[in-house]
Design a protein around this motif. Sequence first.
Motif, mmCIF file in Angstrom:
data_model
loop_
_atom_site.group_PDB
_atom_site.id
_atom_site.type_symbol
_atom_site.label_atom_id
_atom_site.label_comp_id
_atom_site.label_asym_id
_atom_site.label_seq_id
_atom_site.Cartn_x
_atom_site.Cartn_y
_atom_site.Cartn_z
ATOM 1 N N LEU A 100 11.513 4.381 8.545
ATOM 2 C CA LEU A 100 10.810 3.100 8.527
ATOM 3 C C LEU A 100 11.520 2.072 9.392
ATOM 4 C CD1 LEU A 100 8.547 1.538 7.125
ATOM 5 C CD2 LEU A 100 10.025 1.307 5.147
ATOM 6 N N ALA A 105 5.945 1.529 9.454
ATOM 7 C CA ALA A 105 5.312 2.338 8.416
ATOM 8 C C ALA A 105 4.403 3.412 9.018
ATOM 9 C CB ALA A 105 4.530 1.453 7.452
ATOM 10 N N GLU A 106 3.894 3.158 10.230
ATOM 11 C CA GLU A 106 3.012 4.154 10.854
ATOM 12 C C GLU A 106 3.736 5.453 11.147
ATOM 13 O OE1 GLU A 106 -0.415 4.044 11.241
ATOM 14 O OE2 GLU A 106 0.081 2.412 9.867
ATOM 15 N N LEU A 108 5.645 7.036 9.178
ATOM 16 C CA LEU A 108 5.888 7.814 7.957
ATOM 17 C C LEU A 108 4.847 8.894 7.770
ATOM 18 C CD1 LEU A 108 6.760 4.882 5.529
ATOM 19 C CD2 LEU A 108 8.330 6.378 6.767
ATOM 20 N N LEU A 113 4.558 10.825 0.106
ATOM 21 C CA LEU A 113 4.204 9.858 -0.938
ATOM 22 C C LEU A 113 4.495 10.360 -2.354
ATOM 23 C CD1 LEU A 113 3.032 7.114 -1.706
ATOM 24 C CD2 LEU A 113 0.746 8.091 -1.499
ATOM 25 N N ALA A 116 8.236 10.229 -3.355
ATOM 26 C CA ALA A 116 8.911 8.942 -3.506
ATOM 27 C C ALA A 116 8.944 8.518 -4.971
ATOM 28 C CB ALA A 116 8.205 7.880 -2.675
ATOM 29 N N LYS B 45 1.749 -3.152 8.170
ATOM 30 C CA LYS B 45 0.451 -3.828 8.359
ATOM 31 C C LYS B 45 0.326 -4.936 7.309
ATOM 32 C CE LYS B 45 -2.382 -0.232 7.534
ATOM 33 N NZ LYS B 45 -1.671 1.066 7.515
ATOM 34 N N MET B 171 8.518 2.969 -0.956
ATOM 35 C CA MET B 171 7.197 3.065 -1.580
ATOM 36 C C MET B 171 6.221 2.098 -0.907
ATOM 37 S SD MET B 171 5.217 4.572 -3.676
ATOM 38 C CE MET B 171 6.096 5.472 -4.960
ATOM 39 N N GLY B 173 6.328 1.050 2.116
ATOM 40 C CA GLY B 173 6.028 1.618 3.429
ATOM 41 C C GLY B 173 5.013 2.734 3.346
ATOM 42 N N MET B 174 5.172 3.617 2.348
ATOM 43 C CA MET B 174 4.245 4.728 2.242
ATOM 44 C C MET B 174 2.860 4.294 1.804
ATOM 45 S SD MET B 174 6.374 8.058 1.567
ATOM 46 C CE MET B 174 7.277 7.329 0.282
ATOM 47 N N LEU B 175 2.774 3.320 0.934
ATOM 48 C CA LEU B 175 1.466 2.792 0.564
ATOM 49 C C LEU B 175 0.838 2.095 1.766
ATOM 50 C CD1 LEU B 175 2.233 1.481 -3.018
ATOM 51 C CD2 LEU B 175 0.907 3.503 -2.391
ATOM 52 N N ASP B 176 1.654 1.417 2.568
ATOM 53 C CA ASP B 176 1.157 0.765 3.784
ATOM 54 C C ASP B 176 0.580 1.810 4.734
ATOM 55 O OD1 ASP B 176 2.226 -0.843 6.683
ATOM 56 O OD2 ASP B 176 1.063 -1.863 5.135
ATOM 57 N N ARG B 177 1.253 2.951 4.805
ATOM 58 C CA ARG B 177 0.819 4.036 5.695
ATOM 59 C C ARG B 177 -0.550 4.558 5.285
ATOM 60 N NH1 ARG B 177 -1.035 7.365 8.167
ATOM 61 N NH2 ARG B 177 -0.168 9.163 9.281
ATOM 62 N N VAL B 178 -0.807 4.637 3.966
ATOM 63 C CA VAL B 178 -2.096 5.203 3.519
ATOM 64 C C VAL B 178 -3.180 4.164 3.288
ATOM 65 C CG1 VAL B 178 -0.925 7.212 2.530
ATOM 66 C CG2 VAL B 178 -1.546 5.332 1.044
#
Lengths: 345, 383
Positions: A100, A105-106, A108, A113, A116, B45, B171, B173-178
């Motif tokens: 990150l 975040a893109e 990742l 998910l 984590a 984002k 977490m 970051g990963m939620l942002d990704r999806v």
Amino acid sequence: MREQAVVTGLGVAAAKIDRAADLLAALDDGHEPRDFDPASRRGERQSRYHDTATLMALGAATEALEEAPRAGDDPGEAAGVVVSSNLGNLDTVCRVVEVLRRGSAEALSPMDLPKASSNVIASTLAIRFDCRGVNLTVCNGASSGTDALYLAAVAVRAGRARRVLVVGVEAAHPPARRLLEAAGGGDGKRKARLVGGAAAVIIEAASSASSRGARTYAQIDAYAHDKGASPVAGSIDAALRRAGRRRPGLWIAPEEDGSSADIEGSALPLDGARPPRVLDLSGRFGLLYGALGVFQCVAASLWLQGRAAAANEQTAVLTSGSRREGASSLVMRGGGNGPAQREPE
Amino acid sequence: MGDLVITGAGVVTSIGQGRVEFFEALCRGASGLGPLAYFEPRLFKQRSAYEIAGQVEPMRSSRLLGRAVRQALQDAGVEAGAEGMVVVVGTGLRELRSVELWHAGGAALRPERLHFADAMREDLGFAGLTLTLSNACAASSFALGVAEDLLELGEAERVLVAGCDTLTESMFGMLDRVNPVGLSALRPFGAAPKGVLMGDGAAAVVLERRDAARARGRSPLGVVKGVGMNCDAYNATAPRQDGIEASMREAQRRARIAPPDVDLLVAHGTGTEQNDRTEALAIREVFGRRRVPVPVTGLKSMVGHTSGASGLVGVVAALEAMRRSLIPATAYVSALIDEARDLDLVTGEARAAEVRVAQVNAFGFGGLNAVVILERPPDGPGA
């Protein structure tokens, strides 16, 4: 009449121990600990979707469930899972934050998910083995494995579950080793390195075990936790008192603070001339941390099965924790209908 | 065994702390959404979340826990050093934020600070057993279910049940990704755009037997009639409708109530397409035969998704709703997803209503489901 919690299945996934039944023998051999290689574990394919801790947990659980399968008509609603792991998903968390910060975040992967969330091991076990009952992930530090067994026994005795798959697992990935080994033990430096591994036991209601015609290794009698000035001795004494037992035939020591000085004044004399036998798992295998309590339960179950009729031979006390964090002790009783002895191959 | 009652409660969120102030903020439709306070916004984002700003890192979760616990103990008239008490903390993310700061930022961290026993001892002087359960977004409701069993077996005289969580960069970051786009709010059961936003939060309740509370001269805030806990055993992130239904039915069975008895349902309502659709359908299925739909509300448009703390935050809101005969509205939601159109979702203004029985839903990653049934004390709730 409350259900009693009994142990009906055992499993292990760790270096140099191919099956649970070999655990006691491995304690007698001197050997060098080496890192667990998931590819070497029988029956468990390497998977890029599962982290190492989850793979080891699946391996140990598979063995335990082969020994103690659910009856065909046993619905999954009363089958629970309790996992003990402190360091399990730290590798995912550290890797994600590195990626990150290097990009955004893109960069990742959505595949990360589920990992984590610290309950990924317990949920994966539930999915694999269709366990739809209570599902807990215990992250309680050095005593976590013993505390997890306690909560499984509570679930059975309260009628919340008929059986619980308990797995203790730690993976020796770099962040785990750095965090645990740098912290130092009671004397400022941990004596061994984190090797990691997984152990599994099936805790079952006694009536469920007997209706399956299953043999039991041992019964969980009592538990106590102590954070006082001498927590190791304190928890041993409190647990033995609650179990209504006197001198145990076996004591399995914690990773830190397991010397005779730590149990001075307790109900456990260690003058060598009489029981109990003392086992120190991490002295042989390296640090097991959150997995220790469940490894201890496997060892104690093997030791207790088919024990001689002498009363003190039928009781084992297992302790994990430390002077600094507090200690938990579990009292187990054997002398019942042990399973058929497993023949070495 | 006699009833189990809650004799004290504490809560800390981005819209306020203390059960009375928190509930008033909910009824006003306050929002805790603000610009990211602890992360570098350019990595994401989504540049806002429901954080509790102004704290020092690391160990934020532990400190929020301490605040909520202190409130609950004071509310219940219990000393932290009291004998016979066990603490059970449910958390989704424990101190993983502190792990991130240790790994990527050089902050100090001892392994025993990943769980909350040390925080309870150092911060509050509690030297008994503290159990930390890492059970995703249902964690604090699972903690309440474990407490129910411990009291049932006489393993403790009272149990302090708590939940705490703060955002982790990984977490988030990963939620942002999806999440497809940045979101202007979390909208439980709301029409697109769908997605979850994280929040910081902590809550705590003191649970004991009714006769023990009476002996101490305390009036209960509410009765815990039953907690249903199960696992979908289906998917690592997506919920399964029949697993959710089963957890609701189990809670109601344990509480010896039927769907027509429920006066308020505090939904999990995370704002994601999967949760909101599945939960709405499950509610319709379980409550479908009622003549009058059950009133439903969602809190996460105001406090965000506080991960493992969210179940107990919902319990504290439900206790106040019972006490005040007032249901907070699901703020910032008007247009609904199709599956929620038949629900009586309270929107707009807070609604005056008698609430004798409340249900609080919590569903977590990995199919972890925990549903709590609460009842107003028959001789009137505590002040």
